[in-house]
Enzyme design. Sequence first.
Site, PDB file in Angstrom:
ATOM      1  N   SER A 254     -27.846 -36.600 -27.368  1.00  0.00           N
ATOM      2  CA  SER A 254     -28.998 -37.031 -26.778  1.00  0.00           C
ATOM      3  C   SER A 254     -29.449 -36.493 -25.222  1.00  0.00           C
ATOM      4  CB  SER A 254     -28.808 -38.461 -26.319  1.00  0.00           C
ATOM      5  OG  SER A 254     -28.022 -38.820 -25.175  1.00  0.00           O
ATOM      6  N   LYS A 255     -30.254 -36.731 -24.574  1.00  0.00           N
ATOM      7  CA  LYS A 255     -30.529 -36.295 -23.245  1.00  0.00           C
ATOM      8  C   LYS A 255     -29.359 -36.082 -22.085  1.00  0.00           C
ATOM      9  CE  LYS A 255     -35.364 -36.743 -22.278  1.00  0.00           C
ATOM     10  NZ  LYS A 255     -36.069 -37.803 -23.046  1.00  0.00           N
ATOM     11  N   ARG A 256     -28.279 -37.016 -22.314  1.00  0.00           N
ATOM     12  CA  ARG A 256     -27.148 -36.958 -21.681  1.00  0.00           C
ATOM     13  C   ARG A 256     -26.391 -35.528 -21.670  1.00  0.00           C
ATOM     14  NH1 ARG A 256     -23.623 -39.819 -23.636  1.00  0.00           N
ATOM     15  NH2 ARG A 256     -24.995 -40.813 -25.319  1.00  0.00           N
TER      16      ARG A 256
END
Length: 496
Positions: A254-256
């Site tokens: 994900s974006k993380r």
Amino acid sequence: MKIRDRYAPSPTGLQHIGGIRTALFNYLFARSKSGTFILRLEDTDRTRSDQSFVQNLYDTFKWLGIRWDEGPDCGGHFAPYIQSERSELYKKFAEELVGKGFGYYCFCTAERIDQVRQEREAARSPESGYDRHCRVIPPEEAARRAQAGEACTIRLKIPLGETTRFHDHLLGDIEWKNDDVNPDPVLLKSDGFPTYHLANVVDDHLMEISHVLRAQEWLASTPLHVIMYRCFGWEPPQFCHLPMVMGQDGKKLSKRHGATSIDEFRLQGYMPEALINYVALLGASYEDNRDIYSLQELEKLFCLEKLSKAPAVFDYKKLEWFNGQYIRMKSDDELAVLCLPFAIEAGLFGTEGKEPTADQHKLFTAAMPLIRERLVLLNEAPEKIAYLFSEPALPAAEEFIPKKSDRTGTIQLLQLGRELIPSLAQSPDDTTAEVIIKEKCEQESVKLGDVMMPLRVAITGSRVSPPLFGSLRLLGVEKSLQRVDKALALLTENGA
Ligand code: GLU
Ligand code: ZN
């Protein structure tokens, strides 16, 4: 058997690693079997779908060099390939299910559904989903109400007490008790639009999709889809649910985990070949002891038997390694073309956005051999060769001084280097330059490194830089002498 598979994204976000992995595997599978690869836009979620995401999808795959054989932009026998343009069709099929007794009209309002949910919550009931309230309305009565214009959805009447079985290429035989499947999900919404399940199944059937390769997160929907195929009397396609792609922390990518949209990778200077090569390895293997594959090679080598069940871990370091490898394969001209947009944007040729003059362009291309081995991302190029285009800031005097030397000694070393500049800058190649400088060092009984280091700092502005001899050749005698003189002035003026 004719192989037909598809990438069926919902245009509700930018293209990311997971999406292009699904697309790539479908593309490769179709190619490896001389099949047909289809793009279908599943834009049934009207509020979240957006044309800008469709454009992003086209741009991304154009950049990656992946083409579909049938799709919204190129047409095909089964057009249209955009679900919002196929609404009438889904309605017809939903009504067909009602007619066959496999579907029913549901008149529940959003308030009622919400109330049921609240009551269950209060009672700490483990039940979730629809309570099948309208399943028992006599069909004639329901049909009459629907005809009269009462707002309603069409739900799937899941045959209770049965078990649904299907085979997954990767995961084997799968069984699911119908009572545990999403209870009678909506197929057609009250606005006449289909839900994902209905449109997906109808289209896979009508478009004669033979294989569904999709991410494992869709596995839970598959029993439902298989039930629908049975209700329609259709043969389901073959399923293959692809392993998830995780970040290195073991969580879903994900974006993380940094850049997620393919746009971001492009803007950071990743190359399509590297991304394709790396993504093709996420959950699949091809040959032993080999990492580098071109798209054409993958098109031949891909097969479902080589897929792995275990989740794939996305490793930026590995992707960077691939990028570096593909950079090394480029000619000077090719690499210059690839790096140029980054250089223009960074202002290498004067101000940000300025195009190079003819001379600057020549110099830029000539500088590629100096950095090819050192580049990991294309966007690092301008910074690495900035000293060739404008004078670098003069470092502090200490930066020039080799270990075990001092200011006076360094001035002598630099003067010695200065004497060599005309022959070094005009030497035909590095080997010749090396002979010249080594001979001189022997004559003067100084260490090669001690001459090279201050000279490097004077010329490039840094102790760590692209190769010195190549830099001298590109800068020429005059500019090189000027830079050394500036350095000498600095070392002298600060009180030698
Ligand atoms: N529209 C779904 C998605 O966005 C397609 C899933 C499938 O391949 O069936 O991924
Ligand atoms: Zn209802």
